[in-house]
Scaffold this motif. Sequence first.
Motif, PDB file in Angstrom:
ATOM      1  N   ASP B  98       0.829  -1.210   0.000  1.00  0.00           N
ATOM      2  CA  ASP B  98       0.000   0.000   0.000  1.00  0.00           C
ATOM      3  C   ASP B  98       0.863   1.260   0.000  1.00  0.00           C
ATOM      4  N   SER B 150      -0.771   9.355  -9.371  1.00  0.00           N
ATOM      5  CA  SER B 150      -1.556   8.154  -9.632  1.00  0.00           C
ATOM      6  C   SER B 150      -0.946   6.986  -8.864  1.00  0.00           C
ATOM      7  N   GLY B 152       0.337   4.214  -9.853  1.00  0.00           N
ATOM      8  CA  GLY B 152       1.620   3.756 -10.372  1.00  0.00           C
ATOM      9  C   GLY B 152       2.753   4.679  -9.944  1.00  0.00           C
ATOM     10  N   MET B 153       2.463   5.979  -9.968  1.00  0.00           N
ATOM     11  CA  MET B 153       3.505   6.930  -9.579  1.00  0.00           C
ATOM     12  C   MET B 153       3.821   6.804  -8.092  1.00  0.00           C
ATOM     13  N   ARG B 154       2.808   6.556  -7.293  1.00  0.00           N
ATOM     14  CA  ARG B 154       3.055   6.406  -5.857  1.00  0.00           C
ATOM     15  C   ARG B 154       3.938   5.203  -5.588  1.00  0.00           C
ATOM     16  N   ARG B 156       6.122   4.050  -7.472  1.00  0.00           N
ATOM     17  CA  ARG B 156       7.504   4.386  -7.836  1.00  0.00           C
ATOM     18  C   ARG B 156       8.199   5.197  -6.751  1.00  0.00           C
ATOM     19  N   ASP B 180      -2.801  -0.470 -12.375  1.00  0.00           N
ATOM     20  CA  ASP B 180      -3.583  -1.168 -13.390  1.00  0.00           C
ATOM     21  C   ASP B 180      -2.696  -2.040 -14.261  1.00  0.00           C
ATOM     22  N   GLU B 181      -3.368  -2.959 -14.936  1.00  0.00           N
ATOM     23  CA  GLU B 181      -2.683  -4.022 -15.665  1.00  0.00           C
ATOM     24  C   GLU B 181      -1.627  -3.546 -16.644  1.00  0.00           C
ATOM     25  N   GLN B 182      -1.977  -2.487 -17.371  1.00  0.00           N
ATOM     26  CA  GLN B 182      -1.025  -2.089 -18.406  1.00  0.00           C
ATOM     27  C   GLN B 182       0.212  -1.444 -17.792  1.00  0.00           C
ATOM     28  N   THR B 183      -0.029  -0.650 -16.753  1.00  0.00           N
ATOM     29  CA  THR B 183       1.084  -0.054 -16.040  1.00  0.00           C
ATOM     30  C   THR B 183       1.935  -1.161 -15.418  1.00  0.00           C
ATOM     31  N   ARG B 185       2.421  -4.171 -16.466  1.00  0.00           N
ATOM     32  CA  ARG B 185       3.301  -4.777 -17.476  1.00  0.00           C
ATOM     33  C   ARG B 185       4.567  -3.966 -17.648  1.00  0.00           C
ATOM     34  N   LYS B 186       4.375  -2.654 -17.676  1.00  0.00           N
ATOM     35  CA  LYS B 186       5.510  -1.745 -17.805  1.00  0.00           C
ATOM     36  C   LYS B 186       6.467  -1.928 -16.622  1.00  0.00           C
ATOM     37  N   SER B 208       0.254 -13.156  -8.909  1.00  0.00           N
ATOM     38  CA  SER B 208       0.105 -13.424 -10.337  1.00  0.00           C
ATOM     39  C   SER B 208       1.146 -14.442 -10.783  1.00  0.00           C
TER      40      SER B 208
END
Lengths: 253, 268, 268, 250, 297
Positions: B98, B150, B152-154, B156, B180-183, B185-186, B208
Amino acid sequence: MLNRSLSLKLLSAVILFAAWEIAGRIPVSFAFPTFLESMDALIRMTRDGTIFEAYAETLQPLVVGVAISAVLGIGIGLWVGLNSFFDWLFSPIFIVMQAAPLAALIPLLVLAYGIGLTSKVLVVCIMAMPVIVLNTSSAVRNTPESIKEMGKSFLASDTSIMLKIIIPAASPVIFAGLRLGVSAGFIGAILAELKITPTGVGDIITYSRSIADYPSMYAAIFSIILLAVLFLNLLERLETVLFKGNQRGYVSD
Amino acid sequence: MVMSPTKLAAAGAATSEFESAVSTRNISKNYGEVEALRDLSLEFPRGQLTSLLGPSGCGKTTLLKIIAGLLEPTSGEVEVNGKKVTGPGPDRAFVFQDFALLPWATVMRNVAFGLEMRGVAKSEREAIAEKYIKEVGLAGFEQSYPHELSGGMRQRVGLARALSVDAQVLLMDEPFSAVDEQTRRKFQEDLLSLVQNENKTFIFVTHSIEEAVYVSDQIAILLPRPSRVHEIIRPSNFRDKGVDNIRRDSEYLDIVDDIWASLRTYVE
Amino acid sequence: MVMSPTKLAAAGAATSEFESAVSTRNISKNYGEVEALRDLSLEFPRGQLTSLLGPSGCGKTTLLKIIAGLLEPTSGEVEVNGKKVTGPGPDRAFVFQDFALLPWATVMRNVAFGLEMRGVAKSEREAIAEKYIKEVGLAGFEQSYPHELSGGMRQRVGLARALSVDAQVLLMDEPFSAVDEQTRRKFQEDLLSLVQNENKTFIFVTHSIEEAVYVSDQIAILLPRPSRVHEIIRPSNFRDKGVDNIRRDSEYLDIVDDIWASLRTYVE
Amino acid sequence: MIVFGYRLPGMSSLLVWGLLWEIIGQMKLTFFVPPLTKVMATLFEVIATSAFQKALAETAYAFGAGVFFAIVIGIPVGILMGKNRLLDELLLPWVNVFLSAPLTALVPVLMVLFGFGMKSIIITTTLFAIWIIILNSRAGVKQINRSLVEMAHSFGASPVDAFFKIYFWAALPEILGGVRIGIIRAVKGVIIGQLLISIVGFGALFELYSANFLMSHFWAVLIVLFALAFSISEFLAYLERRVAYYAAKR
Amino acid sequence: EPIRIALAETPSDELAAFFVALDRAKANGLDYEWTAFSDEELAIQAVLSGQMDIGFGTPYSAMQRSKAPLRIVFQLSKLKFFPVTTKKYSSLEDLNGEPILLHSRGGGTDSIANVIEERVGMKFGDRSYVPGSSNRVAALLGGRADATIIDLSNKNKLMRSEAADRFNVLEMFDVEASDEALFGNLTWIQENEAQVDIFVKALVSVWQDMHKDPTIVRRETNPDGPIGQLPKEILDELDGFYADAVAGGLYDPNGGGRKAAMADMEWYSAAGQLDGDASTLNIEDFWYLAPLDAASK
Ligand SMILES: Nc1ncnc2c1ncn2[C@@H]1O[C@H](COP(=O)(O)OP(=O)(O)OP(=O)(O)O)[C@@H](O)[C@H]1O
Ligand SMILES: Nc1ncnc2c1ncn2[C@@H]1O[C@H](COP(=O)(O)OP(=O)(O)OP(=O)(O)O)[C@@H](O)[C@H]1O
Ligand SMILES: [Mg+2]
Ligand SMILES: [Mg+2]
């Protein structure tokens, strides 16, 4: 949209004051002055300085009481929140105090501490303190476990965890408690002036009432409510300045 | 079930060809009545990424926290670089599921927080933090607050914080589950290059199967409570085929299917 | 980029070989200043599953809600079975990402809620709900409350509720994103058999490329705002190869890679 | 608090405080604090008198009526504010002002406007309780998960259905929370009203006992009042916990 | 329709005689109900605004300022107050410039202080206000004040207590003016003449009987009434209280009347509550004497 909200605020103020003015003109009661009369009295009292003298008196117990409640309340709250023994020992007292109508204690306070500043400060304290203590302790207890763990895993010392994690994390709830405490403190200060000895604003209220000078009485009441609201807004500003990122609550929510 | 060549026998088996950065020995952990881990032993090779995979509630987080020194095992011990773990230490850094960011602090202060706790002077720690913020692609957001970023940024930011203390072991508890899924994958691709470039040991928890197989040098499969290591899988041959090809490598797909077959019965 | 044989030209292209259950024509949607969708046209073939795939914030949810009749498009129109949509109707049912269960009501009442709103008598709607509760594998949990269920079980309640109103079109907004990975795989397989067995039209929003390719008869790829359909992909050849083999089919893998290649640049 | 493996019940520390009280009382440090045992003995005497029962009845009446109006007016107003933006923007500033304003200062105005009897005491009680009830009901409606509303809409729910089957239930935890805090404030309001307006009910007993230095009587009534206030607030907290299972999960 | 009486304090020992009179009036057919207000000002206001019919207090300034036709019908008690100080002071002159505790601004003790200043030719220092003689006694005992003005019963209690030797009761001139009086709106009084007559008659009879035998108050107190229900500790002191009061001249057996009215006008002008010279004031503007005259026959 700021304009919309501001103009709506003004509009609602205008509606309320107009209703007051009209009610005063009907009049609903011979003892109910109009808005303009009251404002006139307020201006007069401001001009001749009565109002400032009165507030110099009223603010004494209020400021001293609120300061004591804030410092002591937050201190005890931290202590109770961090230590399960003190939690067990003190929480019930404050829980009972918060639920109970402490105004009933006033006659006793007068007996025990007389009618001076001490009793009034105590009235302010017993009104303001419980909510500050309870909010602080629950805020401390509810610090998100994960950021405390984060601190530990990055080798923070106990003091750093306390100062850099627990207190900032608890600050929104502590401030909420402070706001409630200050508003309860205002209630207490006025209560003390109406119930113990009429000084300051309480004196203007009771004295104007006894000589049937109702505009002055309403002016005094209006001014104290205004002051309370301004004071609380100031506190809110302070919080925003001190803890900027907290405004949106917890990121992990 | 057919044993694939990359699958090793159960727990404690020969990983001796690698040097272990972290080893857990006969760890048991009870929460009151609940027995979360029982007699679990596992080696984590240096410079590699090991995933812990298993059904929900099997004790992955518990194990990770024991390694981090945040929890005490009921019995057994953990060694990091040959030294017994007694609490959190500068040799390990944690990336939280989290994020565990301080909401009242800027990105800069959050990333520098680990260094701040170690008493590094302000200018120095900000220079280091600056570097890692850039590295995770957040340059320009130094003065933002977490709530302005966002998910993803958090995440990071959390990663940069863990990297900036320069610990040898990075512990990551489902770090990508909230993005989210696409992020995601990145992120997985980024993680692979991170493992390649930094000589660190990664311990990675995930739900996963594909993610685990995609990013791991070694996968430890745990089964439900009380958990022990069910099997260890070392996907070895598709590592070098390049980011784009891994996902269609037949070994990769075999492993995914195998794991899926063994976990399937425990799902719901 | 190499065009795969299964990839059709952009929006509005020949899907005429199928009968459309839902068609959207020249839909635009503005939220104040924000232009979310621009001139979007798309056909949804009857009895098939169409996925909407695209980066975060591209307008997938917006489109789904317009089809559901929950939002009004700024311009353009939606037809379901040849009839213009003006609001929610009994021909469409929505499955929500966050399940949208009534937390104060039992599973039974939640599943029967759609029927309750349609004025079906209590005994009758409970009989129907009972049947669908069994169908999604929740028999025995009729009297449980949502908070007593796991994420996966909750989503099944939402699914049973949508199924029980017997709508011809099922709209699903990231229905699996809140359940854990392993459960999610299970759900994908269940969904495939659902599409096969029920003669319903499914419109499915997801972030997961694999998921989309795995479950869809048709995939519509949307790019960032203002969104239009970037391309439509109809994975056709691996459908019959059996559940276990789809994931290693080379067409499947090609499509996944292709989509990833076109979306990658838009991720963060 | 865990001692020798036993979890001590939450309120058990009050026994320790009671003991301390008894000791201070027995030491006769000050006549303000008679021993707890003496207070308890007086308590049973006092409860039996008709003066006490009359005070209780008067207080309960004012309290009950005040809370009734606060709830009956507060909840609908709050819900309307949550749903209607214009109304919300017009009323919210005043709700906030009155929530934090020193209401004691308004009591003299109430006396002028509504007379000096029960009516003013009831209105004081209502004024203490209503603002937080409004604010919480409003917050309850505001935080309703959009998708619950959309869900109902997508299944064709009528506005009335939506109101009774979604809005009310979804806002219930906040509403109950508001009612609980409101009632705690109402207890304070009713006593302040009784002390400042006309001296009836418990207010009269407190004045009488303190004016005549009857300390154990004073404490006895105080204990009864505290206990009543505390049980009411605990009862409401219990109701709140009953719906808490879904409060966090909406 | 019952008449509505506004008391200025909670029923306690000082009101016992009043309630005895109410009981007698009730026996003669008076129907009444009472409400206790927390102070005199509120009782006056309640009568002024017509919410109450008859009230306790000395509303002289209200009579003059509000132009409402309030009239007093009966003097309940006189301003028997006593300057009490610690041993520091022994006469009123000593209090020149010294702080003093009084009941309330504009109240009875305040006017006593004003008149003392005028007659003795001195000036008190800071006046602070503590409602309730008992509270002022507590302040004296607790060493928080050195000088105050308190009522008869509290003076007696204090001077009989063990602490008596620490305090002086200062010599003071006699005051005939009213402390508490019964008043109502003239229009209402005239419309309800019969009721008021019964009431005043009962008061006069009790006040006269009490002067013959102070213990009748205790004996006639209805055990189920507001006084009878007081704690035993208070009831036990009733006899002593009324014996002291009668001896000290706190109550006028004739209900005041013209003599009291004259004294009041003089006193309250001197105290600054009435504007204008006492000799220019008109008794009929403040008192309505008919009921009392009828009762005295
Ligand atoms: N503080 C605790 N007290 C009691 N039991 C706990 C505690 N923490 C975890 N457990 C139990 O221990 C078991 C393992 O928990 P853990 O969080 O390690 O599982 P996990 O594998 O991380 O699960 P997930 O995949 O859901 O994160 C679970 O059954 C959980 O209920
Ligand atoms: N009520 C609204 N008011 C203003 N803008 C909105 C509103 N709802 C959505 N938007 C904007 O419209 C765009 C599309 O939103 P939408 O929710 O449809 O995206 P999405 O594709 O579903 O995204 P995600 O994958 O994150 O769910 C976004 O940029 C969003 O910011
Ligand atoms: Mg976990
Ligand atoms: Mg969406």
